[in-house]
Enzyme design. Structure first.
Site, PDB file in Angstrom:
ATOM      1  CE  LYS A   1      -3.896   2.153   0.231  1.00  0.00           C
ATOM      2  NZ  LYS A   1      -3.413   2.880  -0.991  1.00  0.00           N
TER       3      LYS A   1
ATOM      4  CD  GLN B   1       3.225   4.822   2.113  1.00  0.00           C
ATOM      5  OE1 GLN B   1       3.819   5.616   1.403  1.00  0.00           O
ATOM      6  NE2 GLN B   1       2.122   5.134   2.748  1.00  0.00           N
TER       7      GLN B   1
ATOM      8  CE  LYS C   1       3.852   7.472   5.350  1.00  0.00           C
ATOM      9  NZ  LYS C   1       3.550   8.581   4.420  1.00  0.00           N
TER      10      LYS C   1
ATOM     11  CE  LYS D   1       4.772   7.277  -2.106  1.00  0.00           C
ATOM     12  NZ  LYS D   1       4.129   7.720  -0.857  1.00  0.00           N
TER      13      LYS D   1
ATOM     14  N   GLY E   1      -2.712   8.163  -4.404  1.00  0.00           N
ATOM     15  CA  GLY E   1      -2.028   9.343  -4.925  1.00  0.00           C
ATOM     16  C   GLY E   1      -0.781   9.702  -4.129  1.00  0.00           C
ATOM     17  CG  ASP E   2       3.412  10.770  -2.945  1.00  0.00           C
ATOM     18  OD1 ASP E   2       3.261  10.477  -1.759  1.00  0.00           O
ATOM     19  OD2 ASP E   2       4.391  11.446  -3.349  1.00  0.00           O
TER      20      ASP E   2
ATOM     21  CB  THR F   1      -2.370  13.708   4.376  1.00  0.00           C
ATOM     22  OG1 THR F   1      -2.742  12.617   3.533  1.00  0.00           O
ATOM     23  CG2 THR F   1      -0.915  13.582   4.766  1.00  0.00           C
TER      24      THR F   1
ATOM     25  CG  ASN G   1      -4.475  16.405  -0.483  1.00  0.00           C
ATOM     26  OD1 ASN G   1      -3.879  15.792   0.383  1.00  0.00           O
ATOM     27  ND2 ASN G   1      -5.773  16.338  -0.636  1.00  0.00           N
TER      28      ASN G   1
ATOM     29  CB  SER H   1      -5.526   4.805   1.933  1.00  0.00           C
ATOM     30  OG  SER H   1      -5.369   5.849   1.008  1.00  0.00           O
TER      31      SER H   1
HETATM   32  N1  GLU Z   1       1.059   9.081  -0.665  1.00  0.00           N
HETATM   33  C1  GLU Z   1       0.501   9.034   0.656  1.00  0.00           C
HETATM   34  C2  GLU Z   1       1.584   8.733   1.667  1.00  0.00           C
HETATM   35  O1  GLU Z   1       2.706   9.137   1.481  1.00  0.00           O
HETATM   36  C3  GLU Z   1      -0.723   8.149   0.748  1.00  0.00           C
HETATM   37  C4  GLU Z   1      -0.529   6.707   0.423  1.00  0.00           C
HETATM   38  C5  GLU Z   1      -1.825   5.902   0.382  1.00  0.00           C
HETATM   39  O2  GLU Z   1      -2.879   6.407   0.717  1.00  0.00           O
HETATM   40  O3  GLU Z   1      -1.714   4.735  -0.014  1.00  0.00           O
HETATM   41  O4  GLU Z   1       1.373   8.149   2.707  1.00  0.00           O
END
Ligand code: GLU
Length: 460
Positions: free
Chosen positions: A77, A98, A101, A113, A152-153, A196, A230, A384
């Site tokens: 994810k 990630q 996190k 990612k 997204g990112d 976020t 965002n 998410s």
């Molecule tokens: N890009 C966001 C992050 O850095 C969201 C990632 C997601 O929702 O999968 O955590």
């Protein structure tokens, strides 16, 4: 000195490993040392060619990637980033961050990612659609609701997720929760766009509460924010809602400084214009900036220009706070620094903030308290994961339900970091606040490592 070949990834790795090694974890439980060699190598990396047609009917080609880093806790994810700076070092750093996190959210999601070096700036809507379809033509073979769920990112928002979802649905003939950040009528979660930024501010609320023993909150605080996408927009709105003053925002071209505080109306104007990739320099010509004027500084980041501040929220991109800028923020009186961006602070900046924290002489004396993005910006991926849950149930929760779940889980995540930092810290200064960077890394790492032991990915 040997130059690292993957500088951003090595920086992220070093940040995690140096804090784990400074703790007593490996002395108390040596089995975890073995995990370090294993967890730093992605389970899989997919690299591919993206060929697409621009509006002049010419061939364009870009590089596409998906780093499937770790699936110990759930399907891979993490977001997709479209930016000319995207390369494997950047995506490995983001994927590595990630993993931990996502573990901190307490939900079943692994870490991944992806993205492309495609630059959507200056491209037409049709070009963006054709690029997204071409990108998904290959990516669709490697993802799925139970395998890997991108989101997204930077430069990948609701519009891009829509095109990517449409392409996946056509290619695989499957309507499923394969992406998050979807539109609200086709499987998206309420509060995902806000998550976020809101989560970041909920996290900082806990920092303020903990450090002041419940005596203070955001009321009257001066808050410096970088970025205007965002994350920055919704962080700013939440700060205003809680009675704080947003004194800056920025983009890649410059910074705006607002002495009286950016207004919610100005943020709405920025939000609309940024979808069309307009610069702040152009945006501030809007009438919303006549009644509440701002100062524009070309080519600058906010940190040394903001004057006295209480809170700093880097919300733009990686390495956006240097050591010198960190020193300037400390001199400006900053007490709380929390990243909305991923790895917003350089290692030099973290050393400055952590040094200040450790130098605290008494519990009541002010200290700087730094929170790494993998903890403070986890609200996005957290919602998410709630979107994935709603998709599995084929229902949609109310805004209140999602927001209260986000709020509750950001508090848990903060408390978990405090618990781990306190349990494994070897710091001798008992007056200083616990290290949130050590706490977040420990809490995330132990959870992932335990699952890896259970699965036989590593053994004692
Ligand atoms: N890009 C966001 C992050 O850095 C969201 C990632 C997601 O929702 O999968 O955590």
């Amino acid at each position: 000195m040997v130059q690292p070949s993957e500088p951003e990834f090595e920086q992220a790795l070093n940040e995690v490993y140096s804090t784990l090694k400074a703790s007593s974890l490996f002395e108390k439980e040596p089995k975890y040392l073995k995990v370090l060699d294993v967890v730093q190598i992605p389970e899989r990396i997919i690299q591919f060619r993206v060929v697409w047609e621009n509006d002049n009917h010419e061939v364009e080609v870009n590089r596409g990637y998906r780093v499937q880093f770790n699936s110990a806790l759930g399907p891979y994810k993490g977001g997709l980033r479209f930016h000319p700076t995207v390369n494997l070092s950047i995506l490995k750093f983001l994927g590595f961050e990630q993993i931990f996190k996502n573990a901190l959210t307490g939900l079943n999601i692994g870490g991944g990612k992806g993205g492309s070096d495609f630059n959507p700036k200056g491209r037409s809507n049709n070009e963006i659609r054709r690029f997204c379809y071409a990108f998904m033509r290959e990516l669709s073979r490697h993802i799925g609701q139970d395998t890997d769920v991108p989101a997204g990112d930077i430069n990948v928002g609701g519009r891009e997720i829509g095109y990517l979802f449409g392409a996946y649905k056509q290619i695989r003939n499957s309507f499923e929760g394969v992406l998050t950040g979807k539109g609200l009528t086709w499987g998206g979660s309420l509060i995902r766009p806000e998550a976020t930024g809101f989560g970041l501010v909920y996290y900082v609320e806990q920092q303020i509460k903990y450090a002041t023993k419940g005596k203070e909150d955001f009321t009257g605080k001066r808050v410096a924010i970088s970025g205007s996408g965002n994350v920055a927009q919704y962080a700013a709105l939440k700060v205003i809602q809680l009675g704080g003053k947003v004194v800056s925002l920025s983009d890649s071209k410059g910074t705006i400084i607002s002495e009286e505080g950016v207004t919610a109306e100005q943020i709405a104007v920025i939000g609309k214009a940024k979808i069309a990739f307009k610069s702040l320099e152009e945006i501030i010509k809007d009438p919303a900036f006549e009644t509440h004027p701002v100062k524009y500084i070309a080519g600058a980041r906010p940190w040394i220009h903001v004057g006295q501040v209480d809170v700093a929220l880097p919300c733009a991109t990686q390495n956006e706070v240097s050591g010198d800028e960190a020193k300037a923020l400390v001199a400006a009186g900053v007490k709380y620094v929390a990243e909305g961006s991923n790895m917003g602070s350089t290692q030099d900046a973290i050393d400055v903030f952590e040094g200040e924290r450790l130098a605290t002489k008494s519990a009541s004396a002010p200290a700087v308290w730094y929170a790494p993005g993998k903890a403070s910006n986890a609200g996005g991926v957290l919602v998410s994961a709630l979107e994935m849950g709603q998709n599995s149930q084929r229902i949609q929760w109310t805004s209140e339900q999602v927001d209260s779940e986000l709020h509750k889980r950001m508090i848990n995540l903060f408390e978990e970091s405090i618990k781990y930092a306190t349990q494994y810290s070897k710091e001798s200064n008992k007056e200083s606040l616990p290290s949130l960077v050590m706490g977040a890394n420990l809490a995330g790492f132990v959870k992932v490592a335990d699952a890896m032991f259970d699965h036989g990915d590593v053994w004692a």
